[in-house]
Structure formats: C-alpha cells, structure tokens
Write an enzyme that holds these catalytic residues in place. Sequence first.
Site, PDB file in Angstrom:
ATOM      1  N   GLU A 265       0.845  -1.192   0.000  1.00  0.00           N
ATOM      2  CA  GLU A 265       0.000   0.000   0.000  1.00  0.00           C
ATOM      3  C   GLU A 265       0.886   1.250   0.000  1.00  0.00           C
ATOM      4  O   GLU A 265       1.887   1.319   0.720  1.00  0.00           O
ATOM      5  CB  GLU A 265      -0.890  -0.014   1.238  1.00  0.00           C
ATOM      6  CG  GLU A 265      -1.811   1.196   1.367  1.00  0.00           C
ATOM      7  CD  GLU A 265      -2.599   1.188   2.668  1.00  0.00           C
ATOM      8  OE1 GLU A 265      -3.677   1.795   2.708  1.00  0.00           O
ATOM      9  OE2 GLU A 265      -2.123   0.560   3.659  1.00  0.00           O
ATOM     10  N   LYS A 340     -10.008   0.704  -1.582  1.00  0.00           N
ATOM     11  CA  LYS A 340     -10.037   0.489  -0.142  1.00  0.00           C
ATOM     12  C   LYS A 340     -11.409   0.911   0.364  1.00  0.00           C
ATOM     13  O   LYS A 340     -11.827   2.055   0.182  1.00  0.00           O
ATOM     14  CB  LYS A 340      -8.937   1.303   0.542  1.00  0.00           C
ATOM     15  CG  LYS A 340      -8.752   1.005   2.024  1.00  0.00           C
ATOM     16  CD  LYS A 340      -7.504   1.703   2.563  1.00  0.00           C
ATOM     17  CE  LYS A 340      -7.202   1.295   3.995  1.00  0.00           C
ATOM     18  NZ  LYS A 340      -5.945   1.905   4.492  1.00  0.00           N
ATOM     19  N   CYS A 374      -5.051  -3.270   3.347  1.00  0.00           N
ATOM     20  CA  CYS A 374      -4.688  -2.980   4.740  1.00  0.00           C
ATOM     21  C   CYS A 374      -5.867  -3.090   5.721  1.00  0.00           C
ATOM     22  O   CYS A 374      -6.270  -4.183   6.097  1.00  0.00           O
ATOM     23  CB  CYS A 374      -4.041  -1.610   4.810  1.00  0.00           C
ATOM     24  SG  CYS A 374      -3.075  -1.332   6.330  1.00  0.00           S
TER      25      CYS A 374
END
Length: 510
Positions: A265, A340, A374
Amino acid sequence: MVIEIENIELAYLSMDDYQELKDAMISAYTSMPNAYWREHHIEKLIDLFPEGQVVIKINGELAGCALSLIVDYSQYDVNHTYKEVTGNYTFRTHTPEGDMLYGIDVFIKPEFRGLRLGRRLYDYRKDLSERLNLKGVAFGGRIPNYYKYADSLSPKEYIQKVRNKEISDPVLNFQISNDFQPAKIIKGYLEGDEASNEFAVLMEWKNIYYEKPTKKVATVKKTIRLGLIQWQMRPYKDLDDLLQQAEYFIDAVSGYRSDFALFPEFFNAPLMAENNHLGESQAIRELAKHTEDIVKKFSEFSISYNINIITGSMPEMKDGKLVNAGYLCRRDGSMERYEKIHVTPDESKVWGMQGGKDLKTFDTDCGKIGVLICYDSEFPELSRLLADEGMDILFIPFLTDTQNGFSRVRHCAQARAIENECYVAIAGSVGNLPNVHNMDIQFAQSMVFTPCDFSFPTNGIKAEATPNTEMILIADVDIDLLRELNQFGAVRNLRDRRKDIFDLRRTPKG
C-alpha cells in the site's frame, strides 16, 4: 472366522476370474436368486472398459468386485432405472466421451466383510474418476433394510433416520461414510429388489478436480507462485527513478517464474517529498496525479515480464473524491481496479480520504483472487463475500507504522485464511521517510498464510520475510489442496456455516 491375510491385491477383472465371480455374487446376493452376471456380460464389460472392472483378492481368492461404465450423465433423467443406465444389460450406454463414472455393481463376499474392502473399491472408483477427468461417480444405491419400515416410513423419512443414526442400513450407512451424498430417491429402480421395495437412492460423489474440457490452449494453473515485494521506503528524485526500482523487483520475481507480483500500500509515497512544502491533504492530491502514469507503466511491465501485477495501492481522484485504489494488471494486457473500502481515522482526518464501494473477485489465469487493502483485512465480512464468489487467493497490500498496527493486519489476515479456506498474501513497506509528513516510519513483515489442516503447515504460515528488511518473498501455493480441504478437512468452515440461522448479504448499491 478369523482370516490370516498374507496378501491383498487390487486387480483388473479377467475372464479367468469368472467362476469365482459367479460364486461370490451368489453368496453376496442371497435375497435375490440368480442375480449374477452371465459370462457374456462380463466379457462385454471387460472389452468395453477394462479399467472400470476391478476385483479384490485376498490370499489369491476373489473377495469382492466393482463394475463400472462411463456415461453421458445428462442423457439420464434423475428417475432413470437400472435397465436404462445399462442399456437393458447390453452396456451400449458406455461412452469414453462421457462425463460420469457410473457404478453398476459392487459387492464383497460375506466371509470377507468387516475388512473395509468396499472402501478400497470406492476409493479406486474415485481415483479413476480423477484420472479420467470425469465429474464424479454415481450409482443407484439399494436400501435393503427398508422393507422392515415400509409400512410406517416413506423412503425419504427412512433415509433421514438412517442419516441421523436412528436406523441402521449397512449399505446406505457405508456409502455415506465414503463421502457419497444422496441426490434423489428413485422408484422402480431395480426389478426384483424386494428388500428395498424396488426403491434406490441415487448416490453421487463429485470430483473436485474436474475441469470442463476446453479448446483453449491456456488452462488455469493449479500450483501458483507468489512473489511478494517488501518495499524499502527511500527518497527518489522523480517518477522514473521510482519506476526503475519497481521494475527491478518485477524482473527479480518474474525471474523465479512467479505468477503474481504484489506491491505494498502507498509504495509510491516517497514522491510526496517534492510537495512537502504543501499541507498533507494537498501533497497527497499532488501524489495522486502520478497514479495514471504508474498504472500504465505497470501494465507494460506485466506484459513484458509475463506476470500478473497487483499494484498495491495509490491515492487517486475519482469523481472529485480522494480514494485509495489499486489495479490488477494481468499479463494478457487487461486491467481491473479495486478500492479500499474502509479508510483509517488518520487517512480521513489528515488527508480527507474517503472509502470506496467496489468489492469483487477477479478472474485470472491462476483462478479467482481478491484484494483487500490494509485496514479492510480487519473486517471479516469483506473476505467472506469474496470467498462466497470462489476466491482462492486473497492479496493484502498494507502500510503500518508500528508493530501494533502490523500485528492487527497480520493476525486478521491469518484469520481470513482459516475462516475462508484460502491463501492470504500480505506485503508491506519498511524503512523511513523523514521528509514526508504523515509517512515517517514503517514496520512490515510480508507473509503467506494458509488454512490450518493436515495438508498445510501446522502453524498456517507458508512463508515469511525477515521483518523490516528490503527483500522479495517467493512461495508456491497449491489450489487443489483448498478443494480437498473444502470436502474432506478436519473442519470445513465454509460448508459448516449455519445459514439456517445467519446469512451475509451485500447491500444493494444506490
């Protein structure tokens, strides 16, 4: 009678075995007089399909037998009869181009029962189905104890009580214990089977390795090589300098014939240094201007190095909103985008970043994959939705500054592998960026996780990088092991979900 066993042999049936075969059938089917195959039947079966006709011999004596055909399963209604599936005992229904192994007989001589010889015959059929790339094994199973309950129970009720261990049926119990599942109750299946009231249960075993025949040259790979890039955060003078370092790693993992390269990321965060004179929210929006060029270059790399690249994630402006997004650059030149979903409180507060809405699996030449960035890995609902779509490998590019943050990602990622029966690969960045606000330090250990079962590492870790060191991590994962786990695992997290009391659904967009 105790049998001293010197030798057990599984062999192809031959005409030399016929007299023993006949005697064995007569002793096995005492409730069905004259229910034995004639010589011309056996000769025909051996001629048509020698691999499908096997016997078990103990100390040289025939102890059991299994006879089979290959049929085009779509040609038979679920209510077919034994006569129909055998072509009125001519076996003209056998076709090498068929898709299902159909068992037409299996028996064990009474004096050899209790030695689990039937399991060996069923295992042979399963192995043969896999070797010939057939959809599975099917047969009409007798229910020889049903006559005792026919006055009070329907066949359906009888089968349910057998499954619940309330009634003992030696044949049906044995078949279920060997992973065959009841698919249909067939009335009038076998003439003269009075013990079953001529009912049978269509039993099926599915070959999880079956591949639909295709005319395409390329096939989906089963052993996949993953290349994880543990990226060192360092100053870069410009975009070309950063891309040169990225190409170096792509070259390295492709040199090991990896199928995927996974970047972390915000691996491009060092480029924010040139805008450090701006506020954090403005600097990251300037960084977002590089994303299109990086993705274009990565797509070129994926083609020239023949590798599927997961670009980690980068800031991107979409419809006037700042989002965290990444791309799957396939080696055939096609691309797909992911976002995300959950941004962290820091990303929202400092940068004004907003969460995305797109969640989906991606088809590749290595099967279905998913990507969660993440923080998304800490929300189990997302990966479960992807697992329901058939995901085999979950990739998690991440960026964490402290060991606390890394531990959250690491332990949640491992949980995702166990509960979703999939592989999970995580890759992060290491090092420091003293000249970039809000990106000062990084902590990472890239890893590949597996489910925890007998075919996998005991601790569920396939491979792990050295913490906080720039390096690549190469690991092979076997997709077929996931199929076995789903069917035969010590626990089966996906299949054993109690969907009768809880369910997980997407919220409609809009």
